[in-house]
Design a protein around this motif. Structure first.
Motif, PDB file in Angstrom:
ATOM      1  N   ARG A   1      26.855 -12.028 -17.629  1.00 45.82           N
ATOM      2  CA  ARG A   1      25.725 -11.234 -17.662  1.00 45.82           C
ATOM      3  C   ARG A   1      24.616 -11.903 -18.615  1.00 45.82           C
ATOM      4  O   ARG A   1      23.682 -12.107 -18.469  1.00 45.82           O
ATOM      5  CB  ARG A   1      25.977  -9.931 -17.894  1.00 45.82           C
ATOM      6  CG  ARG A   1      25.675  -8.991 -16.686  1.00 45.82           C
ATOM      7  CD  ARG A   1      25.886  -7.609 -17.176  1.00 45.82           C
ATOM      8  NE  ARG A   1      27.213  -7.285 -17.102  1.00 45.82           N
ATOM      9  CZ  ARG A   1      27.955  -6.433 -17.862  1.00 45.82           C
ATOM     10  NH1 ARG A   1      27.224  -5.770 -18.555  1.00 45.82           N
ATOM     11  NH2 ARG A   1      29.272  -6.300 -17.520  1.00 45.82           N
ATOM     12  N   GLY A   2      25.208 -12.064 -20.201  1.00 49.83           N
ATOM     13  CA  GLY A   2      24.502 -12.364 -21.114  1.00 49.83           C
ATOM     14  C   GLY A   2      23.960 -13.785 -20.706  1.00 49.83           C
ATOM     15  O   GLY A   2      22.595 -14.039 -21.081  1.00 49.83           O
ATOM     16  N   GLY A   3      24.650 -14.838 -20.155  1.00 49.42           N
ATOM     17  CA  GLY A   3      24.136 -16.169 -19.802  1.00 49.42           C
ATOM     18  C   GLY A   3      22.859 -16.042 -19.012  1.00 49.42           C
ATOM     19  O   GLY A   3      21.755 -16.593 -19.108  1.00 49.42           O
ATOM     20  N   ASP A   4      22.950 -15.086 -17.987  1.00 47.19           N
ATOM     21  CA  ASP A   4      21.770 -14.912 -17.140  1.00 47.19           C
ATOM     22  C   ASP A   4      20.599 -14.420 -17.808  1.00 47.19           C
ATOM     23  O   ASP A   4      19.431 -14.997 -17.389  1.00 47.19           O
ATOM     24  CB  ASP A   4      22.457 -13.777 -15.975  1.00 47.19           C
ATOM     25  CG  ASP A   4      21.283 -13.699 -14.971  1.00 47.19           C
ATOM     26  OD1 ASP A   4      21.527 -12.544 -14.154  1.00 47.19           O
ATOM     27  OD2 ASP A   4      20.634 -14.593 -14.730  1.00 47.19           O
TER      28      ASP A   4
ATOM     29  N   HIS B   1      16.140  -8.051 -14.693  1.00 49.76           N
ATOM     30  CA  HIS B   1      17.767  -7.950 -14.080  1.00 49.76           C
ATOM     31  C   HIS B   1      18.465  -6.687 -14.285  1.00 49.76           C
ATOM     32  O   HIS B   1      19.070  -6.229 -13.692  1.00 49.76           O
ATOM     33  CB  HIS B   1      18.239  -9.229 -14.750  1.00 49.76           C
ATOM     34  CG  HIS B   1      19.788  -9.153 -14.432  1.00 49.76           C
ATOM     35  ND1 HIS B   1      20.935  -8.944 -15.235  1.00 49.76           N
ATOM     36  CD2 HIS B   1      20.321  -9.370 -13.215  1.00 49.76           C
ATOM     37  CE1 HIS B   1      22.015  -9.225 -14.534  1.00 49.76           C
ATOM     38  NE2 HIS B   1      21.605  -9.260 -13.415  1.00 49.76           N
ATOM     39  N   ARG B   2      18.266  -5.994 -15.681  1.00 53.93           N
ATOM     40  CA  ARG B   2      18.922  -4.955 -16.004  1.00 53.93           C
ATOM     41  C   ARG B   2      18.567  -3.890 -15.289  1.00 53.93           C
ATOM     42  O   ARG B   2      19.440  -3.012 -14.474  1.00 53.93           O
ATOM     43  CB  ARG B   2      18.773  -4.656 -17.347  1.00 53.93           C
ATOM     44  CG  ARG B   2      20.193  -4.281 -18.090  1.00 53.93           C
ATOM     45  CD  ARG B   2      19.672  -3.721 -19.458  1.00 53.93           C
ATOM     46  NE  ARG B   2      19.047  -4.518 -20.181  1.00 53.93           N
ATOM     47  CZ  ARG B   2      18.490  -4.357 -21.418  1.00 53.93           C
ATOM     48  NH1 ARG B   2      18.349  -3.081 -21.732  1.00 53.93           N
ATOM     49  NH2 ARG B   2      17.772  -5.426 -22.172  1.00 53.93           N
TER      50      ARG B   2
ATOM     51  N   HIS C   1      18.170 -18.236 -10.574  1.00 57.48           N
ATOM     52  CA  HIS C   1      18.502 -18.711 -11.719  1.00 57.48           C
ATOM     53  C   HIS C   1      19.716 -19.233 -12.073  1.00 57.48           C
ATOM     54  O   HIS C   1      20.230 -20.273 -12.691  1.00 57.48           O
ATOM     55  CB  HIS C   1      18.246 -17.555 -12.993  1.00 57.48           C
ATOM     56  CG  HIS C   1      16.529 -17.626 -13.181  1.00 57.48           C
ATOM     57  ND1 HIS C   1      16.028 -18.531 -13.659  1.00 57.48           N
ATOM     58  CD2 HIS C   1      16.012 -16.509 -13.131  1.00 57.48           C
ATOM     59  CE1 HIS C   1      14.782 -18.348 -13.789  1.00 57.48           C
ATOM     60  NE2 HIS C   1      14.512 -16.979 -13.447  1.00 57.48           N
ATOM     61  N   TYR C   2      20.601 -18.422 -11.552  1.00 59.69           N
ATOM     62  CA  TYR C   2      22.210 -18.756 -11.533  1.00 59.69           C
ATOM     63  C   TYR C   2      22.321 -20.262 -11.110  1.00 59.69           C
ATOM     64  O   TYR C   2      23.226 -20.834 -11.739  1.00 59.69           O
ATOM     65  CB  TYR C   2      22.720 -17.722 -10.622  1.00 59.69           C
ATOM     66  CG  TYR C   2      23.823 -16.829 -11.484  1.00 59.69           C
ATOM     67  CD1 TYR C   2      23.535 -15.590 -11.374  1.00 59.69           C
ATOM     68  CD2 TYR C   2      24.869 -17.351 -11.866  1.00 59.69           C
ATOM     69  CE1 TYR C   2      24.550 -14.839 -11.885  1.00 59.69           C
ATOM     70  CE2 TYR C   2      26.041 -16.511 -12.669  1.00 59.69           C
ATOM     71  CZ  TYR C   2      25.487 -15.281 -12.487  1.00 59.69           C
ATOM     72  OH  TYR C   2      26.510 -14.502 -13.509  1.00 59.69           O
ATOM     73  N   GLN C   3      21.872 -20.399  -9.757  1.00 60.39           N
ATOM     74  CA  GLN C   3      22.118 -21.689  -9.042  1.00 60.39           C
ATOM     75  C   GLN C   3      21.756 -22.784 -10.074  1.00 60.39           C
ATOM     76  O   GLN C   3      22.305 -23.786 -10.119  1.00 60.39           O
ATOM     77  CB  GLN C   3      21.527 -21.575  -7.774  1.00 60.39           C
ATOM     78  CG  GLN C   3      22.241 -20.785  -6.794  1.00 60.39           C
ATOM     79  CD  GLN C   3      21.487 -20.541  -5.618  1.00 60.39           C
ATOM     80  OE1 GLN C   3      20.308 -21.023  -5.365  1.00 60.39           O
ATOM     81  NE2 GLN C   3      22.083 -19.912  -4.805  1.00 60.39           N
TER      82      GLN C   3
END
Lengths: 140, 101
Positions: free
Chosen positions: A97-100, A111-112, A133-135
């Motif tokens: 979660r933090g990385g995102d 996001h939150r 973003h993840y990808q």
């Protein structure tokens, strides 16, 4: 470690319970709840004077009447192990979660908000962006 | 509320409402003072009057004591603890936990 956590780790293990009256119950712990109410199976009941014994297939004990419980020594190590595994799992989730949040910068707040059940539906596009973003991160 | 946190992982003495005297390593506690004692032993100490009785030390293993039963938890000072000869120690009977009004 919380006493109830330790007790949960002792499920299906033999335990000894002494009630405030001095009666003891020895048997396998089947289940328990947050009030320390317990169910035991294959129980040997001993009266206060420890001179009468009886066998019970299953008993329910109300937590408030318990004086103490004796549980097998090895449960401590088992519970610690379980605790560690849970912590690791949680850390993994937090990291993810933090990385995102770092990747999407100011979008972290979005996001939150998106994470809450109700709003999620109305923020479908933003949610998609987060996935994007993840990808990206994965590709880097 | 004062805190048992400082006693965590340390050897403690516990006195219960039924006047029993336990010794063990405090491994956990919760809001209702339920406590976990590891390598728990119970000590039975006799007073001067009980001449022909011998102090006992009963190994009990892993114990969870209900908060309602706990009267007192005390941290053990290892240096002082080492100087105590439990087999010859005399102790007087504890008073009741119930306060007469």
């Amino acid at each position: 470690m919380l006493p109830l956590y330790l007790l949960t780790a002792a499920k299906n293990k033999p335990v000894l319970i002494e009630l405030k009256t001095g009666e003891t119950y020895q048997g396998d712990l089947v289940n328990l709840d947050p009030w320390m109410n317990l169910t035991l199976s294959n129980v040997i009941h001993t009266n206060t004077g420890a001179d009468e014994f009886s066998k019970e297939t299953e008993v329910y004990i109300r937590g408030m009447h318990i004086k103490y419980l004796r549980i097998p020594d090895e449960i401590m190590d088992y519970a610690k192990e379980q605790n560690l595994l849970n912590m690791e799992q949680r850390n993994k989730n937090v990291k993810r979660r933090g990385g995102d949040r770092n990747q999407s910068g100011g979008g972290g707040r979005d996001h939150r908000r998106g994470g809450r059940g109700g709003n999620r539906r109305f923020q479908g596009d933003r949610h998609y962006n987060n996935n994007h973003h993840y990808q990206q991160r994965d590709n880097e | 509320m004062s805190d048992l946190k400082e006693f965590m992982g340390k050897k403690v003495h516990v006195i219960t409402a039924d006047a029993r005297f336990f010794e063990g390593v405090l491994q956990g506690y919760d809001n209702s003072t339920n406590i976990i004692l590891q390598d728990c032993i119970e000590r039975i100490l006799y007073s001067e009057e009980d001449v022909d009785e011998e102090n006992q030390e009963i190994p009990l293993g892993l114990y969870i004591i209900r908060g309602g039963e706990v009267a007192c938890v005390g941290e053990i000072d290892p240096a002082k603890y080492a100087t105590i000869d439990w087999s010859t120690l005399k102790a007087s009977t504890l008073k009741t936990t119930k306060n007469p009004l």
